[in-house]
Design a protein around this motif. Structure first.
Motif, PDB file in Angstrom:
ATOM      1  N   LEU A  10       0.831  -1.207   0.000  1.00  0.00           N
ATOM      2  CA  LEU A  10       0.000   0.000   0.000  1.00  0.00           C
ATOM      3  C   LEU A  10       0.862   1.252   0.000  1.00  0.00           C
ATOM      4  O   LEU A  10       1.900   1.299   0.648  1.00  0.00           O
ATOM      5  CB  LEU A  10      -0.873   0.032   1.256  1.00  0.00           C
ATOM      6  N   PRO A  11       0.386   2.293  -0.665  1.00  0.00           N
ATOM      7  CA  PRO A  11       1.060   3.585  -0.521  1.00  0.00           C
ATOM      8  C   PRO A  11       0.851   4.137   0.899  1.00  0.00           C
ATOM      9  O   PRO A  11      -0.138   3.828   1.561  1.00  0.00           O
ATOM     10  CB  PRO A  11       0.375   4.477  -1.549  1.00  0.00           C
ATOM     11  N   THR A  12       1.778   4.944   1.347  1.00  0.00           N
ATOM     12  CA  THR A  12       1.720   5.476   2.709  1.00  0.00           C
ATOM     13  C   THR A  12       0.444   6.278   2.951  1.00  0.00           C
ATOM     14  O   THR A  12      -0.146   6.203   4.029  1.00  0.00           O
ATOM     15  CB  THR A  12       2.955   6.354   2.981  1.00  0.00           C
ATOM     16  N   GLY A  13       0.007   7.028   1.952  1.00  0.00           N
ATOM     17  CA  GLY A  13      -1.217   7.818   2.108  1.00  0.00           C
ATOM     18  C   GLY A  13      -2.437   6.955   2.375  1.00  0.00           C
ATOM     19  O   GLY A  13      -3.308   7.313   3.171  1.00  0.00           O
ATOM     20  N   LEU A  14      -2.516   5.800   1.726  1.00  0.00           N
ATOM     21  CA  LEU A  14      -3.653   4.893   1.946  1.00  0.00           C
ATOM     22  C   LEU A  14      -3.579   4.254   3.325  1.00  0.00           C
ATOM     23  O   LEU A  14      -4.604   4.087   4.000  1.00  0.00           O
ATOM     24  CB  LEU A  14      -3.686   3.830   0.848  1.00  0.00           C
ATOM     25  N   VAL A  15      -2.372   3.914   3.765  1.00  0.00           N
ATOM     26  CA  VAL A  15      -2.202   3.367   5.120  1.00  0.00           C
ATOM     27  C   VAL A  15      -2.647   4.390   6.152  1.00  0.00           C
ATOM     28  O   VAL A  15      -3.383   4.069   7.092  1.00  0.00           O
ATOM     29  CB  VAL A  15      -0.728   2.949   5.365  1.00  0.00           C
ATOM     30  N   VAL A  16      -2.251   5.641   5.969  1.00  0.00           N
ATOM     31  CA  VAL A  16      -2.623   6.702   6.909  1.00  0.00           C
ATOM     32  C   VAL A  16      -4.132   6.932   6.883  1.00  0.00           C
ATOM     33  O   VAL A  16      -4.758   7.116   7.934  1.00  0.00           O
ATOM     34  CB  VAL A  16      -1.850   8.000   6.580  1.00  0.00           C
ATOM     35  N   THR A  17      -4.736   6.891   5.710  1.00  0.00           N
ATOM     36  CA  THR A  17      -6.180   7.107   5.603  1.00  0.00           C
ATOM     37  C   THR A  17      -6.962   6.008   6.299  1.00  0.00           C
ATOM     38  O   THR A  17      -7.872   6.280   7.090  1.00  0.00           O
ATOM     39  CB  THR A  17      -6.601   7.187   4.115  1.00  0.00           C
ATOM     40  N   ILE A  18      -6.619   4.756   6.029  1.00  0.00           N
ATOM     41  CA  ILE A  18      -7.334   3.632   6.653  1.00  0.00           C
ATOM     42  C   ILE A  18      -7.116   3.637   8.159  1.00  0.00           C
ATOM     43  O   ILE A  18      -8.062   3.494   8.943  1.00  0.00           O
ATOM     44  CB  ILE A  18      -6.877   2.300   6.025  1.00  0.00           C
ATOM     45  N   ALA A  19      -5.858   3.818   8.580  1.00  0.00           N
ATOM     46  CA  ALA A  19      -5.562   3.833  10.010  1.00  0.00           C
ATOM     47  C   ALA A  19      -6.228   5.027  10.696  1.00  0.00           C
ATOM     48  O   ALA A  19      -6.697   4.915  11.836  1.00  0.00           O
ATOM     49  CB  ALA A  19      -4.055   3.871  10.240  1.00  0.00           C
ATOM     50  N   GLY A  20      -6.285   6.162  10.014  1.00  0.00           N
ATOM     51  CA  GLY A  20      -6.931   7.340  10.590  1.00  0.00           C
ATOM     52  C   GLY A  20      -8.424   7.151  10.784  1.00  0.00           C
ATOM     53  O   GLY A  20      -8.980   7.538  11.816  1.00  0.00           O
ATOM     54  N   LEU A  21      -9.085   6.545   9.798  1.00  0.00           N
ATOM     55  CA  LEU A  21     -10.526   6.301   9.933  1.00  0.00           C
ATOM     56  C   LEU A  21     -10.820   5.335  11.070  1.00  0.00           C
ATOM     57  O   LEU A  21     -11.715   5.571  11.892  1.00  0.00           O
ATOM     58  CB  LEU A  21     -11.098   5.771   8.620  1.00  0.00           C
ATOM     59  N   PHE A  22     -10.064   4.261  11.127  1.00  0.00           N
ATOM     60  CA  PHE A  22     -10.270   3.323  12.234  1.00  0.00           C
ATOM     61  C   PHE A  22      -9.807   3.925  13.555  1.00  0.00           C
ATOM     62  O   PHE A  22     -10.369   3.626  14.610  1.00  0.00           O
ATOM     63  CB  PHE A  22      -9.555   2.000  11.961  1.00  0.00           C
ATOM     64  N   GLY A  23      -8.788   4.771  13.498  1.00  0.00           N
ATOM     65  CA  GLY A  23      -8.305   5.428  14.706  1.00  0.00           C
ATOM     66  C   GLY A  23      -9.370   6.279  15.372  1.00  0.00           C
ATOM     67  O   GLY A  23      -9.398   6.412  16.596  1.00  0.00           O
ATOM     68  N   LEU A  24     -10.260   6.865  14.573  1.00  0.00           N
ATOM     69  CA  LEU A  24     -11.368   7.638  15.152  1.00  0.00           C
ATOM     70  C   LEU A  24     -12.290   6.755  15.987  1.00  0.00           C
ATOM     71  O   LEU A  24     -12.751   7.155  17.061  1.00  0.00           O
ATOM     72  CB  LEU A  24     -12.155   8.328  14.044  1.00  0.00           C
ATOM     73  N   PHE A  25     -12.545   5.552  15.505  1.00  0.00           N
ATOM     74  CA  PHE A  25     -13.386   4.631  16.276  1.00  0.00           C
ATOM     75  C   PHE A  25     -12.682   4.156  17.539  1.00  0.00           C
ATOM     76  O   PHE A  25     -13.302   4.035  18.604  1.00  0.00           O
ATOM     77  CB  PHE A  25     -13.812   3.436  15.411  1.00  0.00           C
ATOM     78  N   TYR A  26     -11.398   3.877  17.432  1.00  0.00           N
ATOM     79  CA  TYR A  26     -10.622   3.512  18.619  1.00  0.00           C
ATOM     80  C   TYR A  26     -10.612   4.672  19.620  1.00  0.00           C
ATOM     81  O   TYR A  26     -10.724   4.450  20.831  1.00  0.00           O
ATOM     82  CB  TYR A  26      -9.186   3.157  18.239  1.00  0.00           C
ATOM     83  N   ALA A  27     -10.480   5.888  19.125  1.00  0.00           N
ATOM     84  CA  ALA A  27     -10.478   7.063  20.008  1.00  0.00           C
ATOM     85  C   ALA A  27     -11.818   7.219  20.716  1.00  0.00           C
ATOM     86  O   ALA A  27     -11.868   7.625  21.878  1.00  0.00           O
ATOM     87  CB  ALA A  27     -10.153   8.317  19.208  1.00  0.00           C
TER      88      ALA A  27
END
Length: 112
Positions: A10-27
């Motif tokens: 995966l490109p870094t931008g896609l990793v950050v996007t997916i992790a960021g979206l899930f990170g909101l739920f974890y937060a």
């Protein structure tokens, strides 16, 4: 003979996007745990030592679950990465429900 190095799918931008979206739920899970801790600690009975430990665990657990899921899934395909993060989120939610259930039925956590 050494194994070939695994390359990133995966490109870094896609990793950050997916992790960021899930990170909101974890937060959200962490924020809910903090709110519950504050509610119970400032309640009429307060918390004893065991109560503090029990109510701090759901704050720490989603952070550890996100870190582990990120470490496991970051070098996989986008769908697999999302599924690994979803599995960690599901585990965090199940742990959260277990703590809430335990807190409502165990009076040994209060009165500190």
């Amino acid at each position: 003979m050494s194994a070939p190095a695994r390359t990133r799918h995966l490109p870094t931008g896609l990793v950050v996007t997916i992790a960021g979206l899930f990170g909101l739920f974890y937060a959200y899970v962490v924020w809910s745990a903090v709110a519950l801790l504050i509610l119970q600690a400032t309640g009429p009975l307060g918390l004893n030592g065991l109560g503090w430990v029990v109510y701090i665990l759901p704050i720490v657990f989603p952070l550890l679950a996100f870190g582990a899921a990120f470490a496991i899934g970051q070098r996989r395909k986008a769908g697999e990465f999302a599924i690994v993060l979803l599995a960690g989120l599901t585990l965090s939610a199940a742990f959260w429900l277990a703590i809430v259930g335990y807190g409502t039925t165990s009076y040994g956590l209060y009165g500190g």
